[in-house]
Design a protein around this motif. Structure first.
Motif, PDB file in Angstrom:
ATOM      1  N   GLU A  35       0.830  -1.209   0.000  1.00 22.46           N
ATOM      2  CA  GLU A  35       0.000   0.000   0.000  1.00 22.46           C
ATOM      3  C   GLU A  35       0.864   1.258   0.000  1.00 22.46           C
ATOM      4  O   GLU A  35       0.590   2.222  -0.716  1.00 22.46           O
ATOM      5  CB  GLU A  35      -0.950  -0.005   1.200  1.00 22.46           C
ATOM      6  N   GLN A  36       1.922   1.248   0.783  1.00 25.63           N
ATOM      7  CA  GLN A  36       2.829   2.404   0.820  1.00 25.63           C
ATOM      8  C   GLN A  36       3.526   2.588  -0.523  1.00 25.63           C
ATOM      9  O   GLN A  36       3.678   3.721  -0.995  1.00 25.63           O
ATOM     10  CB  GLN A  36       3.865   2.235   1.932  1.00 25.63           C
ATOM     11  N   VAL A  37       3.927   1.503  -1.150  1.00 21.07           N
ATOM     12  CA  VAL A  37       4.564   1.589  -2.471  1.00 21.07           C
ATOM     13  C   VAL A  37       3.579   2.139  -3.496  1.00 21.07           C
ATOM     14  O   VAL A  37       3.931   2.969  -4.337  1.00 21.07           O
ATOM     15  CB  VAL A  37       5.120   0.204  -2.900  1.00 21.07           C
ATOM     16  N   ARG A  38       2.331   1.691  -3.432  1.00 23.36           N
ATOM     17  CA  ARG A  38       1.301   2.177  -4.350  1.00 23.36           C
ATOM     18  C   ARG A  38       1.078   3.681  -4.172  1.00 23.36           C
ATOM     19  O   ARG A  38       1.011   4.433  -5.143  1.00 23.36           O
ATOM     20  CB  ARG A  38      -0.017   1.421  -4.146  1.00 23.36           C
ATOM     21  N   LYS A  39       0.994   4.127  -2.909  1.00 21.95           N
ATOM     22  CA  LYS A  39       0.816   5.561  -2.638  1.00 21.95           C
ATOM     23  C   LYS A  39       2.009   6.359  -3.140  1.00 21.95           C
ATOM     24  O   LYS A  39       1.852   7.420  -3.734  1.00 21.95           O
ATOM     25  CB  LYS A  39       0.621   5.798  -1.135  1.00 21.95           C
ATOM     26  N   CYS A  40       3.195   5.842  -2.905  1.00 24.83           N
ATOM     27  CA  CYS A  40       4.414   6.519  -3.354  1.00 24.83           C
ATOM     28  C   CYS A  40       4.437   6.616  -4.877  1.00 24.83           C
ATOM     29  O   CYS A  40       4.789   7.659  -5.441  1.00 24.83           O
ATOM     30  CB  CYS A  40       5.631   5.762  -2.835  1.00 24.83           C
ATOM     31  N   LYS A  41       4.055   5.550  -5.543  1.00 25.37           N
ATOM     32  CA  LYS A  41       4.019   5.541  -7.007  1.00 25.37           C
ATOM     33  C   LYS A  41       3.028   6.579  -7.522  1.00 25.37           C
ATOM     34  O   LYS A  41       3.312   7.302  -8.479  1.00 25.37           O
ATOM     35  CB  LYS A  41       3.638   4.142  -7.502  1.00 25.37           C
ATOM     36  N   ASN A  42       1.860   6.670  -6.887  1.00 26.14           N
ATOM     37  CA  ASN A  42       0.868   7.671  -7.292  1.00 26.14           C
ATOM     38  C   ASN A  42       1.412   9.088  -7.114  1.00 26.14           C
ATOM     39  O   ASN A  42       1.210   9.949  -7.973  1.00 26.14           O
ATOM     40  CB  ASN A  42      -0.428   7.501  -6.496  1.00 26.14           C
ATOM     41  N   GLN A  43       2.074   9.322  -6.003  1.00 27.39           N
ATOM     42  CA  GLN A  43       2.641  10.652  -5.763  1.00 27.39           C
ATOM     43  C   GLN A  43       3.709  10.986  -6.797  1.00 27.39           C
ATOM     44  O   GLN A  43       3.767  12.102  -7.299  1.00 27.39           O
ATOM     45  CB  GLN A  43       3.222  10.745  -4.355  1.00 27.39           C
ATOM     46  N   LEU A  44       4.560  10.030  -7.118  1.00 26.75           N
ATOM     47  CA  LEU A  44       5.595  10.260  -8.116  1.00 26.75           C
ATOM     48  C   LEU A  44       4.992  10.501  -9.493  1.00 26.75           C
ATOM     49  O   LEU A  44       5.461  11.354 -10.250  1.00 26.75           O
ATOM     50  CB  LEU A  44       6.580   9.093  -8.164  1.00 26.75           C
ATOM     51  N   THR A  45       3.933   9.773  -9.817  1.00 26.71           N
ATOM     52  CA  THR A  45       3.265   9.973 -11.101  1.00 26.71           C
ATOM     53  C   THR A  45       2.662  11.368 -11.168  1.00 26.71           C
ATOM     54  O   THR A  45       2.782  12.052 -12.185  1.00 26.71           O
ATOM     55  CB  THR A  45       2.165   8.906 -11.300  1.00 26.71           C
ATOM     56  N   ASN A  46       2.041  11.810 -10.082  1.00 26.30           N
ATOM     57  CA  ASN A  46       1.467  13.155 -10.047  1.00 26.30           C
ATOM     58  C   ASN A  46       2.557  14.209 -10.178  1.00 26.30           C
ATOM     59  O   ASN A  46       2.401  15.201 -10.886  1.00 26.30           O
ATOM     60  CB  ASN A  46       0.674  13.372  -8.760  1.00 26.30           C
ATOM     61  N   ARG A  47       3.676  14.006  -9.497  1.00 28.81           N
ATOM     62  CA  ARG A  47       4.782  14.955  -9.593  1.00 28.81           C
ATOM     63  C   ARG A  47       5.333  14.989 -11.008  1.00 28.81           C
ATOM     64  O   ARG A  47       5.700  16.041 -11.517  1.00 28.81           O
ATOM     65  CB  ARG A  47       5.880  14.610  -8.598  1.00 28.81           C
ATOM     66  N   LYS A  48       5.386  13.820 -11.644  1.00 33.66           N
ATOM     67  CA  LYS A  48       5.889  13.746 -13.013  1.00 33.66           C
ATOM     68  C   LYS A  48       4.981  14.554 -13.939  1.00 33.66           C
ATOM     69  O   LYS A  48       5.466  15.306 -14.779  1.00 33.66           O
ATOM     70  CB  LYS A  48       5.960  12.281 -13.459  1.00 33.66           C
ATOM     71  N   ARG A  49       3.662  14.408 -13.763  1.00 31.27           N
ATOM     72  CA  ARG A  49       2.717  15.190 -14.572  1.00 31.27           C
ATOM     73  C   ARG A  49       2.909  16.681 -14.305  1.00 31.27           C
ATOM     74  O   ARG A  49       2.926  17.484 -15.229  1.00 31.27           O
ATOM     75  CB  ARG A  49       1.279  14.782 -14.253  1.00 31.27           C
ATOM     76  N   ASN A  50       3.048  17.032 -13.025  1.00 30.18           N
ATOM     77  CA  ASN A  50       3.243  18.438 -12.683  1.00 30.18           C
ATOM     78  C   ASN A  50       4.534  18.972 -13.275  1.00 30.18           C
ATOM     79  O   ASN A  50       4.581  20.107 -13.757  1.00 30.18           O
ATOM     80  CB  ASN A  50       3.251  18.623 -11.162  1.00 30.18           C
ATOM     81  N   LEU A  51       5.584  18.171 -13.244  1.00 30.89           N
ATOM     82  CA  LEU A  51       6.853  18.606 -13.818  1.00 30.89           C
ATOM     83  C   LEU A  51       6.731  18.798 -15.326  1.00 30.89           C
ATOM     84  O   LEU A  51       7.264  19.765 -15.879  1.00 30.89           O
ATOM     85  CB  LEU A  51       7.964  17.597 -13.507  1.00 30.89           C
ATOM     86  N   LYS A  52       6.012  17.910 -15.986  1.00 28.94           N
ATOM     87  CA  LYS A  52       5.807  18.058 -17.434  1.00 28.94           C
ATOM     88  C   LYS A  52       5.025  19.333 -17.725  1.00 28.94           C
ATOM     89  O   LYS A  52       5.357  20.077 -18.653  1.00 28.94           O
ATOM     90  CB  LYS A  52       5.065  16.853 -18.011  1.00 28.94           C
ATOM     91  N   GLU A  53       3.992  19.581 -16.947  1.00 26.68           N
ATOM     92  CA  GLU A  53       3.188  20.791 -17.148  1.00 26.68           C
ATOM     93  C   GLU A  53       4.032  22.042 -16.900  1.00 26.68           C
ATOM     94  O   GLU A  53       3.955  23.012 -17.656  1.00 26.68           O
ATOM     95  CB  GLU A  53       1.975  20.780 -16.227  1.00 26.68           C
ATOM     96  N   LEU A  54       4.833  22.023 -15.844  1.00 23.33           N
ATOM     97  CA  LEU A  54       5.691  23.170 -15.548  1.00 23.33           C
ATOM     98  C   LEU A  54       6.728  23.376 -16.637  1.00 23.33           C
ATOM     99  O   LEU A  54       7.018  24.515 -17.022  1.00 23.33           O
ATOM    100  CB  LEU A  54       6.375  22.995 -14.195  1.00 23.33           C
ATOM    101  N   TRP A  55       7.296  22.293 -17.165  1.00 18.89           N
ATOM    102  CA  TRP A  55       8.274  22.404 -18.243  1.00 18.89           C
ATOM    103  C   TRP A  55       7.626  22.998 -19.484  1.00 18.89           C
ATOM    104  O   TRP A  55       8.181  23.896 -20.117  1.00 18.89           O
ATOM    105  CB  TRP A  55       8.863  21.026 -18.563  1.00 18.89           C
ATOM    106  N   PHE A  56       6.433  22.509 -19.822  1.00 23.78           N
ATOM    107  CA  PHE A  56       5.724  23.032 -20.996  1.00 23.78           C
ATOM    108  C   PHE A  56       5.389  24.505 -20.813  1.00 23.78           C
ATOM    109  O   PHE A  56       5.551  25.310 -21.731  1.00 23.78           O
ATOM    110  CB  PHE A  56       4.453  22.212 -21.244  1.00 23.78           C
ATOM    111  N   GLN A  57       4.958  24.874 -19.621  1.00 25.22           N
ATOM    112  CA  GLN A  57       4.643  26.274 -19.336  1.00 25.22           C
ATOM    113  C   GLN A  57       5.900  27.133 -19.441  1.00 25.22           C
ATOM    114  O   GLN A  57       5.862  28.238 -19.974  1.00 25.22           O
ATOM    115  CB  GLN A  57       4.023  26.402 -17.947  1.00 25.22           C
ATOM    116  N   GLU A  58       7.020  26.620 -18.953  1.00 29.67           N
ATOM    117  CA  GLU A  58       8.287  27.356 -19.056  1.00 29.67           C
ATOM    118  C   GLU A  58       8.664  27.573 -20.512  1.00 29.67           C
ATOM    119  O   GLU A  58       9.090  28.673 -20.898  1.00 29.67           O
ATOM    120  CB  GLU A  58       9.401  26.608 -18.336  1.00 29.67           C
ATOM    121  N   MET A  59       8.491  26.551 -21.346  1.00 27.09           N
ATOM    122  CA  MET A  59       8.811  26.681 -22.770  1.00 27.09           C
ATOM    123  C   MET A  59       7.926  27.736 -23.427  1.00 27.09           C
ATOM    124  O   MET A  59       8.394  28.547 -24.226  1.00 27.09           O
ATOM    125  CB  MET A  59       8.638  25.334 -23.498  1.00 27.09           C
TER     126      MET A  59
END
Length: 128
Positions: A35-59
């Motif tokens: 369960e902890q690994v699943r939660k961690c994976k979800n958080q990392l996936t959300n951060r990855k999406r946020n990082l992609k959005e921030l990178w696109f916005q920066e561009m």
């Protein structure tokens, strides 16, 4: 016979009970860990999406900043050209004029109607 095997049997039952309890505890810890690994994976996936959005916005913002800088250069170019003409720096004047024409006729700034006066002024300077 029962008395002689009772102690061994009782010890075996206690050992089995202890092993079973440890196995059950281990299963519980594994479930919690999954369960902890699943939660961690979800958080990392959300951060990855946020990082992609921030990178696109920066561009996008970098592109807008580049457009604004080019518009400012283009807007200031008639003054620089006139200054070079008055100081008889003809080579620099031609460089400014060519650079300004390239900027004004570029695909991005050609769409900006607010620069039409600057384009007309550059055309007059080029023709004179």
């Amino acid at each position: 016979i029962v008395e002689s095997n009772y102690t061994g049997f009782n010890n075996s039952v206690q050992s089995f009970s202890t092993i079973f309890q440890e196995f059950t505890d281990a299963q519980s810890r594994v479930r919690k860990l999954k369960e902890q690994v699943r939660k961690c994976k979800n958080q990392l996936t959300n951060r990855k999406r946020n990082l992609k959005e921030l990178w696109f916005q920066e561009m996008q913002l970098m592109h807008v900043l580049e457009l604004i800088n080019n518009m400012e250069k283009l807007q200031a170019s008639p003054g620089r050209i006139n200054q070079c003409l008055s100081e008889k720096y003809y080579e620099q004047c031609v460089d400014h004029l060519l650079t300004s024409n390239e900027l004004s006729c570029g695909p991005e700034l050609l769409k900006v109607n607010a620069l039409s006066e600057v384009r007309e002024e550059l055309a007059l300077t080029r023709n004179s």
